[in-house]
Structure formats: structure tokens, C-alpha cells
Design a protein around this motif. Structure first.
Motif, PDB file in Angstrom:
ATOM      1  N   GLY A  10       0.782  -1.303   0.284  1.00  0.00           N
ATOM      2  CA  GLY A  10      -0.553   0.198   0.558  1.00  0.00           C
ATOM      3  C   GLY A  10       1.151   2.145   0.148  1.00  0.00           C
ATOM      4  O   GLY A  10       1.800   0.537   0.032  1.00  0.00           O
ATOM      5  N   SER A  74      -4.295  -2.686   0.507  1.00  0.00           N
ATOM      6  CA  SER A  74      -4.545  -1.223   0.900  1.00  0.00           C
ATOM      7  C   SER A  74      -4.380  -0.227  -0.375  1.00  0.00           C
ATOM      8  O   SER A  74      -5.372  -0.892  -1.579  1.00  0.00           O
ATOM      9  CB  SER A  74      -3.488  -0.547   1.679  1.00  0.00           C
ATOM     10  N   HIS A 215      -5.127  -2.796  10.116  1.00  0.00           N
ATOM     11  CA  HIS A 215      -5.058  -1.820   8.969  1.00  0.00           C
ATOM     12  C   HIS A 215      -3.971  -3.067   8.765  1.00  0.00           C
ATOM     13  O   HIS A 215      -3.829  -3.723   7.126  1.00  0.00           O
ATOM     14  CB  HIS A 215      -4.822  -1.280   9.003  1.00  0.00           C
TER      15      HIS A 215
END
Length: 234
Positions: A10, A74, A215
Motif C-alpha cells: 500500500g 490498501s 489495517h
């Protein structure tokens, strides 16, 4: 035959964030390549944008023999959405990732979906170069790595890099998940991409599952990630 996993990180990160997962994949004999994206990877001079990142992933795919599973974490989800329309790619995996549709960007991922703003918004700061965004580590660290131990948080924060603003506002030129099987992993304790947003994005996937992680399951629960990816690759 086991497909090769192509792992796409990400924003603000690099291929290094897959290290705990790739260690487990290597032990299991699952082939993989972790990509450093031109926008924020270790070699980001000058930085690229979403389309440069997608071309870099496509170049990796073309160099591999056999079938491919593309995995995006992400922002990496936006990249594999554009790069995944390739005959070698048989499956897309989105881990709390941007499974974008036509005309959508990372900041307009789910139009019409009402979700609270997450704390990562306060961490975004303009860089010395006005085309770049940097992160306030005091905010970004606890948000990104909320279920990681302190040593992991400190190690990861020390490796964050600036990210081009363009990557957050550009839309994919191709929408691979409309033509390819996909799996979405919702991370229910995420403090970066709100779970409401994730569940809306997951509605576009062929398959969906939910973990109770933050996350970064890549760092907090690499066992979950490696097991899932090994199974899909096989």
C-alpha cells in the motif's frame, strides 16, 4: 499447479511490509514476488503514479511463467485493479484494499456510502514537495499498526516514505475484477480504511471473508495472510 503470488504493498510502504508473510510462504514452498512500487517503493526516484505502479506490476507478471494471483493491500488494491487484466492472472486478492470501480479513486472509493472519517486523515500532511504527502508518525503509527506490538510499530514507522498525491486522486484505467475471480478480506478493527467502506468494496468481490484485525494483518497476523494466500494459489 500452484500459482505465483505477486504481492503489492500500500501507500507510504514498500515490499518490506510483506516480510513476515513471505517468510511463511517460503517455508511452505509457495512461489511469490513482492513488488516495490515506483510511487513509494525503495527506488522511488522520481516517484511514479497509479498508472506507473500498474505498469510495474504488469512487467512483473509478464516475466513470470504460469498463472498469477495478484494480492493488493490498501492502496495496492487500486494498482491490482488496473494491472490485473492480464491473461496470466487468475485471481485477485484485496486485503482491506481499494477495489475501485470505474471513475473512482482512493479518496472517492465508495460514493454514496456514509462512513466516519478515520484517524489516518489527520496524519496526512503536505510535504516539502507540494505534489507529495507525508505522514505524521505519531498519528499514523497507532492507526496503521493498531494491533501490532510496540517494537513492530516503531520498526514500521521508521520505514514510511512520502506518497505522491496523484495516487490518491487517479482512477484505474481498467477494472480487472469485472473479468477475474476476486476475494476481499475485511479487517474489522481497521483504523485506516473504515470497515463500512471495506464492506461496500467487498460487495464487488466474488468472495468475502472478515478478520478481526487492524489495517496490517501482514504484520500482526501473517499466519492468517499466508494461509489464505497459499490456499488460493494452490
Amino acid at each position: 499447479m500452484t500459482a505465483t503470488l505477486v504481492l503489492v504493498h500500500g501507500g507510504f510502504h514498500g515490499a518490506w511490509c510483506w516480510e513476515r508473510v513471505t517468510e511463511l510462504l517460503g517455508q511452505s514452498g509457495v512461489p511469490f514476488v513482492a513488488v516495490d512500487l515506483p510511487s513509494s517503493g525503495a527506488h522511488a526516484v522520481p516517484p511514479g503514479d497509479l498508472h506507473t505502479d500498474a505498469r510495474a506490476v504488469t512487467d512483473v507478471v509478464e516475466a513470470i511463467d504460469g498463472e498469477i494471483v495478484l494480492v493488493g493491500h490498501s492502496y495496492g488494491g487500486a494498482v491490482i485493479t488496473e494491472a490485473g487484466l492480464h491473461p496470466k492472472v487468475r485471481h485477485l486478492v484485496y486485503i482491506t484494499a481499494m477495489q475501485l470501480d470505474e471513475g473512482a479513486s482512493c479518496i472517492t472509493a465508495t460514493p454514496g456510502v456514509d462512513a466516519p472519517v478515520t484517524e489516518i486523515a489527520a496524519a496526512l500532511q503536505p510535504g516539502e514537495d507540494p505534489t507529495m504527502v507525508v505522514l505524521d508518525p505519531a498519528i499514523a503509527g497507532p492507526a496503521f499498526y493498531s494491533d501490532c506490538d510496540d517494537a513492530t510499530l516503531e520498526w514500521a514507522v521508521s520505514r514510511l516514505v512520502p506518497q505522491p498525491m496523484e495516487t490518491m486522486t487517479q482512477c484505474p484505467e481498467r477494472i480487472a475484477w469485472r473479468h477475474c475471480e476476486s476475494t476481499y478480506v475485511v479487517c474489522a478493527a481497521d483504523r485506516v480504511v473504515h470497515p463500512i467502506v471495506q464492506r461496500a468494496l467487498a460487495g464487488r468481490a466474488t468472495h468475502c471473508l472478515e478478520w478481526g484485525t487492524g489495517h496490517f494483518p501482514l504484520l500482526s497476523r501473517p499466519d492468517l495472510v499466508a494461509e489464505l494466500l497459499s490456499r488460493i494459489a494452490a
